[in-house]
Design an enzyme around this catalytic site. Sequence first.
Site, PDB file in Angstrom:
ATOM      1  N   HIS A  58     -10.097   3.491  64.184  1.00 31.01           N
ATOM      2  CA  HIS A  58      -8.723   3.108  63.857  1.00 31.01           C
ATOM      3  C   HIS A  58      -7.850   4.322  63.543  1.00 31.01           C
ATOM      4  O   HIS A  58      -6.789   4.185  62.948  1.00 31.01           O
ATOM      5  CB  HIS A  58      -8.709   2.176  62.642  1.00 31.01           C
ATOM      6  N   HIS A 220      -9.813  -5.620  65.930  1.00 31.87           N
ATOM      7  CA  HIS A 220     -11.049  -5.369  66.669  1.00 31.87           C
ATOM      8  C   HIS A 220     -11.111  -6.300  67.874  1.00 31.87           C
ATOM      9  O   HIS A 220     -12.162  -6.564  68.401  1.00 31.87           O
ATOM     10  CB  HIS A 220     -12.267  -5.605  65.785  1.00 31.87           C
TER      11      HIS A 220
END
Lengths: 331, 215
Positions: A58, A220
């Site tokens: 991320h 995700h």
Amino acid sequence: MQRFINNPDEVVEDTVKGFIKAHADILRLSEDNSRVVVARSAPSAGKVGVITGGGSGHEPAFIGYVGRNMLDAVAVGELFSSPTAKSFLDAAREANNGKGVVCLYGNYAGDNMNVKMAIKLAAKEGIEIATVVANDDVCSASPDEREKRRGVAGEIFMWKVGGAKAAEGASLAEVRAAAQKAIDNCRSIGVGLGPCTLPAVGHPNFAIEPGTMEVGIGHHGEPGVRVEPLKSASEVGKEMADIVLADHGLSPGTEVAVLISGLGATPLNELYILNDSIEAAITARGLKIHRTYIGNYFSSLEMVGATLTVMALDEELKRFLDVDVTCPAAL
Amino acid sequence: MQTFANATAGSIVLELADTIIDNRAYLSEIDGKIGDGDHGVNMAKGFGMTAERIRGRDMSLTAALDTLGTVLMTEIGGSMGPLYGVMFIQFSEAIEAVADIDPKAFANMLANGLDGIQSIGAAKVGDKTLLDALVPALAAFNAANAAGLSFADALDALIEAAEKGRDSTKAMVAKIGRASRLGERSVGVLDAGATSCALILRTMALGAKARLTAA
């Protein structure tokens, strides 16, 4: 796969190695745990420690927000996988200076369990950990089940506010309350145009058909609320703003901060294109934009897409948002 | 009644490690279909680290299970680290004061591990998780004991129920964890956690059976 990697099983190690080399003036690796990144300024006297942790992939989240007036330490997990309880514990140890530690993290099953265990382990050493669990993703559960919602880019505002409050020398309870107030005032949404691939797996584990977009996608690839034909950026931006603001229910005149983040493989110019209609939709409701952040603030490997976060502000939150910070991510 | 000695049964954990390491690629392959494909890798890492710490040391089952649980809990992360970590730590705690493990102690051990999992996780039976192997296995073991079967036969019933439970996950829709994002698309694939749990239960049951003596 057209990727800059060495060994697919060592993507996190290699990421952290390069990251530490780039930002050694701001942060360092913990001597006790190669999965904990610590601010040079931590632990600082008389200050509550502010930590987080989460899966990798991320970037710049989570490690990029370590620094002065921001996070003191971050626990680093495998790609899209929670850090260990021990890493959360070691982050708390690094950040603790006797005033306790606040762990500001996102609502995911693995993180919840590992933080819970870390709290128990830390208590045995006399380190008190308070938590705030981010749940700003409006499409991940209905408004009456807000506690089930996932945390996404609103976490950045939660860290900024928590970090600023801690820097003032506030108590653990006060820092926790400020960070809680920040996330309570955040609402986010993601729109996905293309999936992402974990290098060790080698293929995407979900698909977004060409010509479609997934509204409400998670960080995700968690499924969104609907798949629609891909529309023009003006329509998408308006739709994102409308969903977020419908959930928010803010009165006209409220000041807000806007954060538009790319998910990894969307060019920056497209985020600016989106902002044109997002700004229009926000101001059309009589809201005042105090500040806009546009960039890759919280990505999802090479996912194509963007997230929008709107935080409602009061004078205190505005002041914290404007506190100067030194961290690798541009804030 | 049949029992096995706690003091010398630590080697069952080495057998667990061998089983998991042998199935590393298989578990990752199953996980890769609906999860993120790292289950075998992470499990093998944790069980392998444990094996290094206990190999060559004569350990009780209590001590070896505690080592395994602690390694998984503190060093593996994700969701499976804490879930299996707490399960093995609570297995260990349940038999701490038991020298000769009888069916009742074995059942208590499984039940205590299950309690641990349920104290930190939110899954229920039918959600396509490791509970779909563990819960029916414990129920079958208890039923076999209640029916007056020998310890050895009850362990066979446990293995059979664990594997049946594992197979039942194929038809389930994942309700929790990474695979839940796929919804209906998760049907038709075994759950990786239920698969590893059935392997663990089978190995533990066979390990216990091989060590049984008539008391």
